[in-house]
Scaffold this active site. Structure first.
Site, mmCIF file in Angstrom:
data_model
loop_
_atom_site.group_PDB
_atom_site.id
_atom_site.type_symbol
_atom_site.label_atom_id
_atom_site.label_comp_id
_atom_site.label_asym_id
_atom_site.label_seq_id
_atom_site.Cartn_x
_atom_site.Cartn_y
_atom_site.Cartn_z
ATOM 1 N N CYS A 271 -7.877 1.759 1.317
ATOM 2 C CA CYS A 271 -8.878 1.008 0.547
ATOM 3 C C CYS A 271 -8.278 0.564 -0.770
ATOM 4 O O CYS A 271 -7.749 1.374 -1.535
ATOM 5 C CB CYS A 271 -10.096 1.892 0.290
ATOM 6 S SG CYS A 271 -11.246 1.132 -0.876
ATOM 7 N N HIS B 278 -15.367 -0.479 2.168
ATOM 8 C CA HIS B 278 -15.270 0.819 2.832
ATOM 9 C C HIS B 278 -16.445 1.734 2.491
ATOM 10 O O HIS B 278 -16.497 2.861 2.919
ATOM 11 C CB HIS B 278 -13.960 1.505 2.427
ATOM 12 C CG HIS B 278 -12.742 0.843 2.995
ATOM 13 N ND1 HIS B 278 -12.047 -0.143 2.304
ATOM 14 C CD2 HIS B 278 -12.101 0.990 4.183
ATOM 15 C CE1 HIS B 278 -11.035 -0.542 3.036
ATOM 16 N NE2 HIS B 278 -11.031 0.118 4.197
ATOM 17 N N SER C 209 0.808 -1.227 0.000
ATOM 18 C CA SER C 209 0.000 0.000 0.000
ATOM 19 C C SER C 209 0.834 1.267 0.000
ATOM 20 O O SER C 209 0.327 2.347 -0.268
ATOM 21 C CB SER C 209 -0.920 0.006 1.210
ATOM 22 O OG SER C 209 -1.765 -1.131 1.147
#
Lengths: 647, 379
Positions: free
Chosen positions: A383, A370, A327
């Protein structure tokens, strides 16, 4: 018996004749000898004079003192120290075995050294000194000196050897030196004659190896007169060599020491970069080792211990290790979309927990989804679906180009060993290397830093610093050579829209300051030092549909080498970035739990220049932090001394 | 036999003999010996010990011996020739059984104050006996074969004993010196032509015998000959000596490298620099001028001997003096040829210069005989 006078006269004449003949012949021969003398001494004098000079004059090299290495504050990192060794001249020793036995009773001798010395002695001419014991104590030297009469041919000698006063802290950055090996010699086209000196030390790994040319210096030459046995009689003249250049590196020893200690025995690495200059302030890889072990030749047992350790202490994971950035890559995907003008101010994406991409289901880490997320929320909560969606709109080639602008998939020019290039794949790359079409699914994977994406901790730190500054900052390890300041890595502007960069920074700020941010637990509460960051958790295995149906196995239940890598990148202070930090904990689990706390502690240490006050930490963590600080302080007994002279 | 048969008109007596000494010859000997002291001082690294000082003492002793021998009338020495010869043969036999071993050969007897090399003594006693023999032999018998057997025996007996030591250098010198005296005595040319031809044949045989059961020389002697013929075959082994010696000589140039500045000798590149190879040090340090000067002094000594020999009407004196001259000549000619790469390394010292007691004392005694002949010559 009276002789006949006539006969007497006759014999006398014969004798005289023959005496003149013989005398003449003798003189003629003497003349011939004279001519021969003239031929040798006058005609051929020059040639023989040359031969006589060749006979007597030998040229010896004087090894130069190797350049020393200092940290940014002038703290010694690699030095030359006088070391004592005991050498032996076979010719003078007479009975070598008897002398060795006697020596062994006085001084402790290593079996290994002795065996090597014995073979060397058999090979080399009898007048050459052979090292019997290295790095012996001053006590041993005086013992040998006192017992000199009983130890013919044994002499203590002083030489220079490399020492690394900071021990294991710099094992990966600076590396170590070692004796030239036959392999080393074969690698070099036209080796410096210095390398032929037995046991001459050259840089083997790290900065020592990469800056070898500057550190080594130039050999001096001395001409000595030798006798027929090759023994040096006197020195005729000498031309001093040039000592190697001193190298100052950008690392801050106090911080480096802290980072190394903070990583502890995990298989982890961390990099701290100065956001103004690109200076690498710390670059640590754990577990580490003592480079001093390698200087005189590491024992087989020690070496095996290092190579067989699954945590790979010998690797410099900070620059050699490449990991899917997970991420932490999302900023790049977002920047690519922002720069392409694909994200409107109020645009949101619906995250139901997964996204269908050409018939395959791509999951968000949060199975429940989400809901509606905008840019800031997507980064804050990490997300995945949001980024799948963005990437499909932007296209892989733009993402790859953006990654390279941020220093991913690019080999940074720092003088450390095996600096990794990583990988920021585009469609052409896959075609070229794998011979396959780039699939949309590949784009989805790459958008969250998985799939083909690979980056090293150094690259992640550079990426973060570039995000924080908007400049094309490049990492710098060497601050000055021989007092000459090296070019700064500050770099030009990246030429990106400042608004877009600001959006990214704000989103990163939310990650570690907003209650719902993934790194909220590792926030800094000192207002002046607030940090912005991003967590990353990169999978090293595929999660099958079946497993997903059963429920994903928790990291703690997996064997170590199959757990996720934990990553964290951040910069601080948020308003005026000074430091960019990246931390990777191999198979550490989640980025927020395993990497972020380490990065936060490192950041604070850098910002305060010393152990940070507990007030910088959230109130409920303070007891735990206090305990951790105490533990680390005990682990670094000389940390206070190191911290005190920080500029 | 009486000396008066040569119709002596006047013979100096008492101290007057001193006036009749061949003084130039004495000065020449002192000059040559002084060069020796200088070189021994130099090769010892500028020190009188260990070589120069003993050598000087021995030379002083030799001078006294020479004068003593010179004072004694030559006819006494003639009458003593056979005794002296037999004495030296006994010594050679003694050395065969009790001799000390040095350099791989039995060569000397330790007398306590000096090491006596009987082979050196023999060189002179042999010459003496040959001279006495031909003095006694009627001239008409000189070339008769049966009268040649005795001189041949005189020469070959010590030669055989010396070869057994084994000392090839001395053996060659004995044969050459003996041959010289026999030649001077007036033996017919044909004998010499025959012997030289036979000698060449023998040489061939020596080489042919190599490696066979009846090998005539020791291996090291063959090797010396090999390396003499081609020093480059073994530049670090046996040929090393010849090569280094030539380098030392050649590097001297015109004027040399200066007293005690010879690198070849000082750094031990020269073998046996105080004995057989001392000439190379001289040539290296004093150059062509120094080396040629020594050669000139030697030549002058020969010239004085030849004139002394021709001036006397006494046959024994003439032959004796010429024999000494030939022996002396052979010493320096073989030694110089050897160090200049013209002859194999056979171990012959440079007369009056090389360190060594026996050779110097024997030569001084020999020159004493020459002096005696000079003083007591028939006038």
């Amino acid at each position: 018996m009276r002789r006949n006078p006539r006969e007497l006269e006759q014999t006398h004449r014969t004798l005289s004749r023959r005496a003149i003949l013989l005398g003449g012949a003798q003189l003629a021969f003497a003349g011939a000898l004279g001519l021969r003398m003239q031929y040798l001494q006058v005609e051929q004098a020059d040639q023989f004079r040359l031969l006589a000079e060749e006979n007597r004059i030998n040229i010896r090299l004087i090894p130069p003192a190797r350049g020393e290495i200092y940290d940014r504050n002038g703290r010694p990192v690699a030095q030359n120290s006088q070391s004592y060794r005991i050498v032996m001249v076979r010719e003078d020793a007479g009975d070598v075995d008897a002398v060795i036995t006697r020596l062994g009773q006085l001084v402790e001798l290593e079996e290994e050294d002795l065996n090597r010395a014995m073979t060397e002695m058999k090979r080399s001419p009898p007048y050459l000194p052979v090292t019997v014991a290295e790095q012996v104590s001053w006590r041993d030297v005086s013992t040998v000196a006192v017992n000199a009469p009983a130890l013919p041919g044994v002499v203590p000698e002083v030489g220079l050897t490399r020492i690394y006063p900071q021990g294991s802290d710099y094992a990966h950055v600076v590396g170590y030196v070692g004796p030239v090996s036959d392999y080393d010699l074969k690698q070099i086209e036209d080796p410096d004659p210095l390398l032929r000196i037995p046991r001459f030390q050259i840089g083997k790994v790290g900065l020592e190896s990469k800056q070898e040319a500057r550190l080594r210096g130039a050999a001096g030459i001395k001409r000595v007169e030798v006798n027929a046995a090759g023994r040096v009689m006197r020195e005729l003249d000498r031309r001093e060599g040039q000592a190697g250049a001193d190298v100052q590196i950008t690392i801050d020893s106090a911080l480096q020491n802290y980072v190394q200690a903070r990583l502890g025995e995990e298989s982890a690495s961390a990099v701290v970069i100065d956001c103004d200059t690109g200076d690498i302030l710390a670059s640590a890889s754990a577990p580490t080792f003592d480079p001093n072990l390698f200087v005189r030749g590491i024992s087989v047992a020690d070496y095996r211990g290092l190579t067989e350790n699954p945590y790979r202490p010998l690797a410099n994971k900070a620059v050699q290790g490449v990991y899917p950035p997970g991420s932490t890559f999302k900023m790049i995907t977002a920047m690519a979309a922002l720069e392409a003008g694909l994200i409107g101010p109020d645009d949101t994406v619906w995250c139901p927990g997964h996204l269908e991409v050409s018939g395959r289901r791509f999951h968000c880490w949060k199975r429940a989804g989400h809901g509606h997320v905008d840019l800031q929320n997507s980064l804050k909560q990490s997300c995945d679906v949001y980024y799948y969606d963005l990437a499909l709109k932007v296209g892989q080639d733009k993402i790859s180009a953006m990654a390279q602008r941020f220093g991913l998939g690019v080999r940074h020019d720092v003088p450390m060993s095996a600096v990794a290039r990583g990988l920021a794949p585009d469609r052409a790359w896959k075609q070229r290397v794998h011979g396959q079409e780039w699939l949309v699914g590949d784009t989805a994977n790459a958008s969250i830093g998985q799939g083909f994406m690979l980056a090293s901790p150094l690259q992640l730190a550079v990426m973060t610093a570039r995000l924080a500054t908007g400049r094309s900052l490049s990492p710098r390890l060497v601050k000055s050579i021989d007092g000459v300041e090296q070019p700064s890595g500050a770099g030009e502007s990246l030429g990106m829209n400042e608004n877009n960069l600001r959006k990214m920074r704000r989103a990163m700020f939310a990650v570690s300051n907003d209650r719902r941010g993934t790194a909220y637990g590792s926030r800094i509460i000192e207002d002046a030092y607030r940090m912005a960051g991003k967590t990353g958790t990169s999978q090293v295995r595929n999660i099958t549909t079946a497993e997903r149906a059963r429920g994903v196995i928790r990291n703690e239940d997996l064997p170590w080498e199959r757990r996720d890598h934990a990553l964290f990148v951040n910069f601080a202070p948020f308003d005026a970035p000074r430091y960019a930090v990246s931390v990777v904990v191999e198979h550490g689990g989640g980025g927020s739990s395993a990497a972020a706390p380490i990065a936060r502690d490192i950041t604070l240490q850098a910002l305060y220049g010393d152990t940070p006050p507990l007030e910088a930490y959230p109130a409920k963590d303070r007891p735990r932090i206090q305990a951790q600080q105490d533990r680390l302080r005990r682990a670094r007994p000389d940390a206070d001394i190191r911290g005190s002279d920080r500029a | 036999m009486s000396y008066l048969e040569y119709s002596v008109k006047y013979t100096p007596t008492g101290l007057r003999k001193v006036l009749y000494l061949n003084w130039p010859l004495i000065l020449l000997l002192i000059a040559v010996a002084s060069i020796g002291f200088l070189m021994l001082y130099s090769v010892a690294g500028g020190s009188f010990s260990p070589w120069a000082e003993p050598q000087m003492k021995r030379f002083a002793m030799g001078l006294v011996l020479m004068l003593v021998v010179a004072m004694v009338p030559i006819w006494f020495w003639r009458n003593m020739a056979a005794v002296a010869y037999l004495g030296s043969i006994v010594l050679l036999l003694a050395v065969e059984f009790f001799g000390a071993v040095g350099m791989g050969a039995q060569r000397w007897i330790d007398l306590g104050f000096m090491r006596l090399q009987p082979s050196e003594v023999t060189k002179i006693t042999m010459v003496m006996l040959l001279a006495a023999y031909y003095d006694w032999l009627p001239a008409r018998n000189t070339s008769k074969p049966q009268w040649l057997l005795v001189p041949l025996l005189i020469v070959l007996l010590p030669t055989f004993l010396v070869l057994r030591q084994p000392d090839l250098g001395t053996a060659i010198l004995l044969v050459a010196a003996g041959g010289g005296v026999i030649f001077l005595a007036g033996v017919h040319w044909a004998y010499f032509v025959t012997v030289i031809t036979a000698g060449i044949g023998l040489l061939v045989a020596v080489f042919q015998s190599r490696g066979t059961a009846w090998q005539m020389l020791k291996d090291y002697q063959y090797r010396r000959i090999d390396t003499f013929l081609d020093p480059s075959t073994d530049p670090l082994g046996a040929g090393y000596h010849i090569t280094q010696s030539k380098i030392a000589l050649g590097s001297g140039g015109w004027t040399g490298r200066g007293f005690m500045q010879g690198t070849q000798s000082r750094l031990n590149f020269l073998p046996e620099k105080h004995t057989d190879f001392i000439f190379t040090t001289l040539a290296e340090e004093f150059g062509f001028i120094g080396a040629f000067s020594l050669l000139g002094l030697y030549a002058l000594i020969i010239v004085f001997c030849v004139t002394t020999a021709m001036a006397t009407r006494d046959r024994f004196s003439s032959l004796m003096t010429m024999g000494v001259a030939v022996t002396f000549f052979l010493f320096f000619a073989v030694n110089m040829s050897m160090v200049m790469g013209l002859a194999p390394v056979v171990g012959v010292p440079l007369p009056m210069v090389s360190y060594g007691g026996s050779a110097m004392l024997v030569l001084m005694i020999a020159f004493g005989l020459v002096q005696s002949a000079h003083i007591h010559r028939p006038r």
